[in-house]
Design an enzyme around this catalytic site. Structure first.
Site, PDB file in Angstrom:
ATOM      1  N   LYS A  31       3.663  -1.111  -1.960  1.00  0.00           N
ATOM      2  CA  LYS A  31       5.000  -1.572  -1.516  1.00  0.00           C
ATOM      3  C   LYS A  31       5.050  -3.098  -1.549  1.00  0.00           C
ATOM      4  O   LYS A  31       5.828  -3.724  -0.830  1.00  0.00           O
ATOM      5  CB  LYS A  31       5.310  -1.058  -0.102  1.00  0.00           C
ATOM      6  N   ARG A  32       4.194  -3.676  -2.365  1.00  0.00           N
ATOM      7  CA  ARG A  32       4.150  -5.137  -2.563  1.00  0.00           C
ATOM      8  C   ARG A  32       3.958  -5.868  -1.238  1.00  0.00           C
ATOM      9  O   ARG A  32       4.487  -6.940  -1.009  1.00  0.00           O
ATOM     10  CB  ARG A  32       5.412  -5.646  -3.292  1.00  0.00           C
ATOM     11  N   ALA A  68       6.339  -9.051  -0.405  1.00  0.00           N
ATOM     12  CA  ALA A  68       7.772  -8.958  -0.737  1.00  0.00           C
ATOM     13  C   ALA A  68       8.641  -9.129   0.498  1.00  0.00           C
ATOM     14  O   ALA A  68       9.842  -8.873   0.454  1.00  0.00           O
ATOM     15  CB  ALA A  68       8.051  -7.608  -1.385  1.00  0.00           C
ATOM     16  N   LEU A  70      10.137  -8.746   4.442  1.00  0.00           N
ATOM     17  CA  LEU A  70      10.534  -7.671   5.358  1.00  0.00           C
ATOM     18  C   LEU A  70      10.574  -6.324   4.641  1.00  0.00           C
ATOM     19  O   LEU A  70      11.089  -6.228   3.518  1.00  0.00           O
ATOM     20  CB  LEU A  70      11.942  -7.999   5.878  1.00  0.00           C
ATOM     21  N   GLY A 115      10.201 -12.719   4.332  1.00  0.00           N
ATOM     22  CA  GLY A 115       9.234 -12.682   5.429  1.00  0.00           C
ATOM     23  C   GLY A 115       7.816 -13.006   4.987  1.00  0.00           C
ATOM     24  O   GLY A 115       6.997 -13.437   5.799  1.00  0.00           O
ATOM     25  N   GLU A 118       7.689 -16.571   5.323  1.00  0.00           N
ATOM     26  CA  GLU A 118       7.666 -16.895   6.765  1.00  0.00           C
ATOM     27  C   GLU A 118       6.248 -16.725   7.321  1.00  0.00           C
ATOM     28  O   GLU A 118       5.779 -17.534   8.119  1.00  0.00           O
ATOM     29  CB  GLU A 118       8.649 -15.994   7.524  1.00  0.00           C
ATOM     30  N   GLU A 138      17.122 -13.655   1.268  1.00  0.00           N
ATOM     31  CA  GLU A 138      17.882 -13.016   2.346  1.00  0.00           C
ATOM     32  C   GLU A 138      19.369 -12.954   2.033  1.00  0.00           C
ATOM     33  O   GLU A 138      20.032 -11.946   2.293  1.00  0.00           O
ATOM     34  CB  GLU A 138      17.651 -13.762   3.668  1.00  0.00           C
ATOM     35  N   ARG A 141      20.346 -10.125   0.044  1.00  0.00           N
ATOM     36  CA  ARG A 141      20.252  -8.822   0.716  1.00  0.00           C
ATOM     37  C   ARG A 141      21.256  -8.684   1.850  1.00  0.00           C
ATOM     38  O   ARG A 141      21.272  -7.668   2.557  1.00  0.00           O
ATOM     39  CB  ARG A 141      18.836  -8.606   1.284  1.00  0.00           C
ATOM     40  N   GLY A 146      14.393 -13.975   9.789  1.00  0.00           N
ATOM     41  CA  GLY A 146      14.216 -13.416  11.133  1.00  0.00           C
ATOM     42  C   GLY A 146      12.772 -13.466  11.580  1.00  0.00           C
ATOM     43  O   GLY A 146      12.415 -12.913  12.606  1.00  0.00           O
TER      44      GLY A 146
HETATM   45  C1  1HE Z   1       9.794  -2.763  -0.985  1.00  0.00           C
HETATM   46  C2  1HE Z   1      10.029  -4.134  -0.830  1.00  0.00           C
HETATM   47  C3  1HE Z   1      10.559  -4.558   0.412  1.00  0.00           C
HETATM   48  C4  1HE Z   1       9.207  -3.834  -2.788  1.00  0.00           C
HETATM   49  N1  1HE Z   1      10.809  -3.638   1.351  1.00  0.00           N
HETATM   50  N2  1HE Z   1      10.056  -1.887  -0.022  1.00  0.00           N
HETATM   51  N3  1HE Z   1      12.503  -8.973   0.147  1.00  0.00           N
HETATM   52  C5  1HE Z   1      13.050  -8.906  -1.051  1.00  0.00           C
HETATM   53  O1  1HE Z   1      14.246  -8.944  -1.243  1.00  0.00           O
HETATM   54  C6  1HE Z   1      12.089  -8.681  -2.207  1.00  0.00           C
HETATM   55  C7  1HE Z   1      12.240  -7.272  -2.714  1.00  0.00           C
HETATM   56  N4  1HE Z   1      11.196  -6.925  -3.693  1.00  0.00           N
HETATM   57  C8  1HE Z   1      11.250  -7.351  -4.980  1.00  0.00           C
HETATM   58  O2  1HE Z   1      12.074  -8.146  -5.402  1.00  0.00           O
HETATM   59  C9  1HE Z   1      10.207  -6.800  -5.897  1.00  0.00           C
HETATM   60  O3  1HE Z   1       9.683  -5.602  -5.313  1.00  0.00           O
HETATM   61  C10 1HE Z   1       9.018  -7.751  -6.193  1.00  0.00           C
HETATM   62  C11 1HE Z   1       9.501  -8.891  -7.075  1.00  0.00           C
HETATM   63  C12 1HE Z   1       8.387  -8.285  -4.918  1.00  0.00           C
HETATM   64  C13 1HE Z   1       7.906  -6.977  -6.948  1.00  0.00           C
HETATM   65  O4  1HE Z   1       8.465  -6.330  -8.081  1.00  0.00           O
HETATM   66  P1  1HE Z   1       7.667  -5.133  -8.772  1.00  0.00           P
HETATM   67  O5  1HE Z   1       8.415  -4.777 -10.027  1.00  0.00           O
HETATM   68  O6  1HE Z   1       6.230  -5.501  -8.903  1.00  0.00           O
HETATM   69  O7  1HE Z   1       7.706  -3.914  -7.720  1.00  0.00           O
HETATM   70  P2  1HE Z   1       8.921  -2.892  -7.377  1.00  0.00           P
HETATM   71  O8  1HE Z   1       8.943  -1.804  -8.385  1.00  0.00           O
HETATM   72  O9  1HE Z   1      10.185  -3.614  -7.147  1.00  0.00           O
HETATM   73  O10 1HE Z   1       8.450  -2.347  -5.951  1.00  0.00           O
HETATM   74  C14 1HE Z   1       7.360  -1.438  -5.819  1.00  0.00           C
HETATM   75  C15 1HE Z   1       7.646  -0.604  -4.601  1.00  0.00           C
HETATM   76  O11 1HE Z   1       7.664  -1.447  -3.446  1.00  0.00           O
HETATM   77  C16 1HE Z   1       9.002   0.055  -4.645  1.00  0.00           C
HETATM   78  O12 1HE Z   1       8.906   1.277  -3.936  1.00  0.00           O
HETATM   79  P3  1HE Z   1       8.729   2.681  -4.736  1.00  0.00           P
HETATM   80  O13 1HE Z   1       8.632   3.700  -3.645  1.00  0.00           O
HETATM   81  O14 1HE Z   1       9.926   2.802  -5.601  1.00  0.00           O
HETATM   82  O15 1HE Z   1       7.439   2.528  -5.532  1.00  0.00           O
HETATM   83  C17 1HE Z   1       9.884  -0.869  -3.856  1.00  0.00           C
HETATM   84  O16 1HE Z   1      11.012  -0.255  -3.296  1.00  0.00           O
HETATM   85  C18 1HE Z   1       8.924  -1.328  -2.783  1.00  0.00           C
HETATM   86  N5  1HE Z   1       9.289  -2.603  -2.216  1.00  0.00           N
HETATM   87  N6  1HE Z   1       9.664  -4.769  -1.959  1.00  0.00           N
HETATM   88  C19 1HE Z   1      10.570  -2.338   1.117  1.00  0.00           C
HETATM   89  N7  1HE Z   1      10.797  -5.849   0.688  1.00  0.00           N
HETATM   90  C20 1HE Z   1      11.942 -11.001   9.294  1.00  0.00           C
HETATM   91  S1  1HE Z   1      13.293 -11.197   8.308  1.00  0.00           S
HETATM   92  C21 1HE Z   1      12.720 -11.465   6.693  1.00  0.00           C
HETATM   93  C22 1HE Z   1      13.800 -11.129   5.724  1.00  0.00           C
HETATM   94  C23 1HE Z   1      13.267 -10.857   4.362  1.00  0.00           C
HETATM   95  O17 1HE Z   1      12.079 -10.793   4.127  1.00  0.00           O
HETATM   96  S2  1HE Z   1      14.433 -10.631   3.152  1.00  0.00           S
HETATM   97  C24 1HE Z   1      13.532 -10.466   1.689  1.00  0.00           C
HETATM   98  C25 1HE Z   1      13.244  -9.042   1.378  1.00  0.00           C
END
Ligand code: 1HE
Length: 265
Positions: A31-32, A68, A70, A115, A118, A138, A141, A146
């Protein structure tokens, strides 16, 4: 809801002891290394149960990405009140990392976003592999920082850059992140952990009182008005230099038994 630790699942954070260095590794590569509440709780427990012999933590992550951010799958179920609690659960453990007993050296690769950034901002030393990239998606999304990033990341690179990162969703490369002061080292892909351990050993060799002052007094001084900061500094300087270890180290230098400061150190 805040979740209890589940002893039947694979650890979300692993701990490996290497003498005085403890390697804490986010262990959710599929889940990265998305940060769930269960991961936050495990991180908290790992930090709280570090043996007293540990002097430095290396914070790393398994797989191609540091984190990745939160775990977005937890967002839809959260009420506003739970969201506040959620942030405070992160704040508690992040505070332990940043203001705890031991310095933290982070190894960053791939995505260091939301996060994840963070979390990285809590470390005292940040080593990035040259494939790392840094972002605050963020805005994309529909959510907000946070995990303390509004404060910690802004302190590192300035509030203007954080505003722009959040508004546009742009990412900084490893080279750019180094240039703006987000990281301290950029190293070749695959060599970050070795570099972090090298730095951790150096840090572990410092006098404990110096490390204490660096971790506990320096951040307070940075927030104090200048006259208060200088007073705090002078008191801390007097306390550290009166430690027997400080006397021994200074004597060793004067007797030409200690290493000199070298160019390229
Ligand atoms: C996740 C998450 C996640 C991946 N929460 N499940 N963060 C983001 O907006 C970043 C979101 N993630 C991405 O943009 C990409 O996953 C990556 C660039 C990090 C990596 O890409 P990749 O192609 O290597 O992996 P993938 O195919 O996108 O993800 C693999 C799996 O991890 C997949 O699940 P699967 O069941 O389909 O295999 C994804 O859904 C899962 N996954 N990232 C949940 N973030 C305290 S407040 C903080 C606020 C924030 O952090 S906002 C930023 C959120």
């Amino acid at each position: 809801m805040l979740q209890a630790l589940n002893p039947n699942t694979a650890p979300l954070v692993t701990v490996q002891l290497h003498g005085r260095v403890a390697e804490l590794t986010l262990n959710r590569p599929d889940k990265r290394n998305a940060i769930s509440l269960a991961m936050v709780a495990e991180l908290e427990r790992c930090i709280a149960t570090l043996p007293a012999t540990v002097g430095v933590v290396v914070l790393a992550a398994r797989g191609e990405h540091f984190s990745a951010g939160l775990d977005l799958s937890e967002v839809p179920e959260m009420s506003a009140a739970e969201g506040v609690q959620h942030s405070h659960a992160w704040y508690r453990v992040f505070e332990q990392l940043q203001f705890g007993r031991v310095p933290v050296v982070a190894v960053l690769q791939g995505a260091v976003v939301g996060g994840g950034l963070e979390l990285a901002a809590c470390a005292h030393v940040r080593v990035a592999e040259d494939n790392a990239y840094f972002g605050l998606p963020e805005g994309r999304r529909g959510i907000f920082l946070g995990g303390g990033g509004s404060v910690r990341v802004s302190k590192l690179i300035g509030f203007s850059r954080v505003t722009e990162m959040m508004l546009t969703g742009r990412t900084y490369s490893a080279a750019e992140a180094f240039a703006i002061g987000l990281t301290h080292y950029t190293v070749a892909t695959g060599t970050g952990l070795a570099k972090a351990h090298e730095l951790a050993l150096r840090i572990a060799d410092n006098a404990p009182m110096s490390n204490y002052a660096i971790l506990r007094a320096l951040p307070l001084i940075a927030e104090q008005p200048m006259s208060h900061g200088l007073m705090t500094e002078s008191l801390m300087a007097a306390v550290t230099q009166s430690e027997p270890e400080a006397k021994q180290r200074v004597q060793a230098f004067l007797a030409k038994r200690a290493a000199k400061v070298q160019r390229g150190d």
